[in-house]
Motif scaffolding. Structure first.
Motif, short mmCIF file in Angstrom:
data_model
loop_
_atom_site.label_atom_id
_atom_site.label_comp_id
_atom_site.label_asym_id
_atom_site.label_seq_id
_atom_site.Cartn_x
_atom_site.Cartn_y
_atom_site.Cartn_z
N HIS A 364 -41.41 -45.29 -9.97
CA HIS A 364 -41.73 -46.44 -10.81
C HIS A 364 -41.03 -47.70 -10.30
N MET A 365 -39.77 -47.59 -9.92
CA MET A 365 -38.99 -48.77 -9.53
C MET A 365 -39.13 -49.11 -8.05
N GLY A 366 -39.80 -48.24 -7.29
CA GLY A 366 -39.99 -48.50 -5.86
C GLY A 366 -38.75 -48.31 -5.03
N VAL A 367 -37.90 -47.35 -5.43
CA VAL A 367 -36.69 -47.05 -4.66
C VAL A 367 -36.67 -45.54 -4.41
N SER A 368 -35.64 -45.07 -3.72
CA SER A 368 -35.54 -43.64 -3.42
C SER A 368 -34.86 -42.90 -4.57
N PRO A 369 -35.11 -41.59 -4.71
CA PRO A 369 -34.42 -40.80 -5.74
C PRO A 369 -32.90 -40.87 -5.59
N ASN A 370 -32.41 -40.94 -4.35
CA ASN A 370 -30.95 -41.04 -4.15
C ASN A 370 -30.41 -42.36 -4.71
N THR A 371 -31.19 -43.44 -4.57
CA THR A 371 -30.76 -44.72 -5.12
C THR A 371 -30.70 -44.63 -6.64
N VAL A 372 -31.68 -44.00 -7.26
CA VAL A 372 -31.67 -43.81 -8.72
C VAL A 372 -30.45 -42.99 -9.12
N LYS A 373 -30.18 -41.93 -8.38
CA LYS A 373 -29.01 -41.10 -8.68
C LYS A 373 -27.73 -41.93 -8.63
N SER A 374 -27.67 -42.83 -7.64
CA SER A 374 -26.50 -43.69 -7.52
C SER A 374 -26.38 -44.63 -8.72
N TYR A 375 -27.52 -45.22 -9.16
CA TYR A 375 -27.51 -46.10 -10.33
C TYR A 375 -26.98 -45.37 -11.56
N ILE A 376 -27.50 -44.17 -11.78
CA ILE A 376 -27.14 -43.44 -13.00
C ILE A 376 -25.69 -42.96 -12.92
N SER A 377 -25.26 -42.52 -11.76
CA SER A 377 -23.85 -42.11 -11.61
C SER A 377 -22.91 -43.27 -11.89
N SER A 378 -23.27 -44.44 -11.38
CA SER A 378 -22.45 -45.63 -11.63
C SER A 378 -22.44 -45.98 -13.11
N SER A 379 -23.58 -45.84 -13.77
CA SER A 379 -23.66 -46.13 -15.20
C SER A 379 -22.79 -45.18 -16.00
N LEU A 380 -22.87 -43.89 -15.69
CA LEU A 380 -22.05 -42.90 -16.40
C LEU A 380 -20.57 -43.22 -16.25
N ARG A 381 -20.18 -43.60 -15.03
CA ARG A 381 -18.77 -43.92 -14.76
C ARG A 381 -18.34 -45.14 -15.56
N LYS A 382 -19.16 -46.20 -15.55
CA LYS A 382 -18.80 -47.42 -16.27
C LYS A 382 -18.74 -47.21 -17.78
N LEU A 383 -19.60 -46.33 -18.28
CA LEU A 383 -19.66 -46.09 -19.73
C LEU A 383 -18.66 -45.04 -20.18
N GLY A 384 -17.99 -44.40 -19.25
CA GLY A 384 -16.98 -43.41 -19.61
C GLY A 384 -17.54 -42.12 -20.17
N ILE A 385 -18.73 -41.74 -19.71
CA ILE A 385 -19.36 -40.49 -20.15
C ILE A 385 -19.70 -39.66 -18.93
N THR A 386 -20.00 -38.40 -19.15
CA THR A 386 -20.26 -37.50 -18.02
C THR A 386 -21.66 -36.89 -18.06
N ARG A 387 -22.32 -37.00 -19.20
CA ARG A 387 -23.62 -36.33 -19.34
C ARG A 387 -24.75 -37.36 -19.45
N ARG A 388 -25.83 -37.06 -18.76
CA ARG A 388 -27.02 -37.90 -18.81
C ARG A 388 -27.55 -38.03 -20.24
N GLN A 389 -27.40 -36.95 -21.01
CA GLN A 389 -27.92 -36.95 -22.38
C GLN A 389 -27.24 -37.95 -23.28
N ASP A 390 -26.05 -38.41 -22.88
CA ASP A 390 -25.30 -39.34 -23.74
C ASP A 390 -25.67 -40.82 -23.47
#
Length: 397
Positions: A364-390
């Motif tokens: 959808h965003m026109g990027v690679s799955p690894n880039t999406v994984k990086s975005y979400i990992s960074s978000s989890l770290r910034k938000l202080g959570i470890t689970r995608r469900q949160d």
């Protein structure tokens, strides 16, 4: 006309025109294969459910010739895309022209100029000029970080209506609209005695009525009733006799929000492009920046590849508007919408919170799955959570 030409002329999506043709709602439409030919003289059909938003003869008789002449004149103008400035300049140098110029400044992303012009008329003797000035001042102060100024301006608008010596159905309708807009978009307490927005619709001018439908649709979206919200937006777009570009932009954007929540990205893209075709000729990009977080990556998927410089300006509006909006939204609602993510991190995380896989988000965003994984990992770290469900706790999903 082709389906595409009719859609552009009427300010709706091609899918909606196809449906109207299939339902026999467009006189003289002829099927050609999988599409339709439409008479050039055909008028956009009105929605049969629109009676509640139409003035009957008795109500029309109560309207005075000058009603609403000075109330948000640009928003209430059915100008051709690309001619917004021409309309504003045609108003001369009267206070009404100042209000229209302030609107144009705001909707093109120049909040400081909008505030400066609106400020000149906050004490106007003309209640419509004063009301318009308060509305513009309230919303334009959000991206400038003046939250108290925004609150005071909207409270001042309601106060001006309550203490007006002109007790008319039109002013009561304006009170209902402003009260609902304030509570839905800025989380201010609605006036207890304000009329219901549905009852107010027949007494609002067409442009403001269309924007009131947007406010209704937005409220339904926030309540999680995405199908109803989409129905309100599409009904309003179809039911308008003319296209009022500014309200139509906002109606298309709320339709994008709903369709992305319903996981119908192809239709969402159609609505986004309709909004963009209305907005781009006059640079009316403010609404795109305001709604970025709710559009589910559509700006990244559609606007960024085709109009990269416009996209950069939209993102700048997003950061400024969102900072002010969160300072109102989070304390008022008890939510903790994230304020430390980049726009791409927020987009990827919001889609993830709605159950999209990394591969789906990447496509959808026109990027690679690894880039999406990086975005979400960074978000989890910034938000202080470890689970995608949160992630949902910090998103607008």
């Amino acid at each position: 006309m082709t389906v595409g030409e009719a859609a552009q002329h009427w300010g709706v999506t091609e899918r909606l025109v196809q449906r109207l043709c299939a339902d026999g709602r467009i006189a003289g439409a002829v099927r050609f294969g999988r599409s339709w030919g439409i008479p050039a003289s055909a008028r956009k059909p009105q929605d049969p459910r629109r009676e509640s938003a139409t003035l009957d003869d008795a109500q029309q008789a109560k309207r005075q010739p000058g009603d609403y002449a000075n109330l948000m004149p640009l928003l209430n103008a059915a100008f051709e895309p690309g001619r917004a400035r021409e309309f504003v300049y045609s108003l001369g140098a009267a206070p009404r022209a100042d209000i229209a110029r302030a609107e144009l400044f705001y909707f093109t992303g120049h909040a400081d100029e909008a505030v400066a012009l609106a400020n000149l008329h906050l004490s106007s003797d003309d209640v419509e000029i004063r009301l318009s000035a308060h509305l513009i001042y309230a919303f334009a102060n959000l991206p400038l970080g003046n939250i108290d100024g925004s609150r005071r301006a909207l409270e001042g608008a309601l106060s001006a209506l309550e203490h007006s010596s002109l007790e008319t159905p039109q002013l009561r309708a304006a009170q209902g609209f402003i009260s609902r807009a304030a509570s839905t978009l800025l989380h201010l307490k609605a006036a207890e005695d304000a009329p219901d927005v549905i009852d107010a619709l027949p007494f609002l001018p067409p442009g403001l009525r269309a924007f009131a439908f947007y406010v209704q649709a937005h409220a339904a979206y926030l309540a999680g009733d995405h199908a109803r919200s989409l129905g309100i937006a599409e009904t309003a777009l179809m039911g308008a006799d003319e296209t009022y570009p500014i309200p139509a932009i906002y109606l298309h954007l709320v339709a994008v929000m709903d369709l992305m929540a319903l996981r119908r990205p192809t239709e969402a893209r159609e609505h986004l492009l309709c909004a963009w075709e209305l907005a781009r000729p006059d640079d009316l990009i403010e609404g795109f920046g305001e709604h970025h977080g709710l559009l589910g990556g559509m700006l990244e998927a559609v606007i960024k590849p085709g109009w990269p410089e416009d996209f950069k300006r939209i993102i700048d509006i997003t950061y400024r508007f969102s900072a002010g909006w969160r300072r109102v939204h989070n304390p008022a609602t008890g939510d903790d919408v994230a304020d430390n993510l980049t726009t791409t991190e927020f987009t990827a995380s919001m889609l993830a919170a709605r159950g999209w896989t990394n591969a789906e988000i990447a496509q959808h965003m026109g990027v690679s799955p690894n880039t999406v994984k990086s975005y979400i990992s960074s978000s989890l770290r910034k938000l202080g959570i470890t689970r995608r469900q949160d992630l949902g706790r910090f998103m607008l999903a």
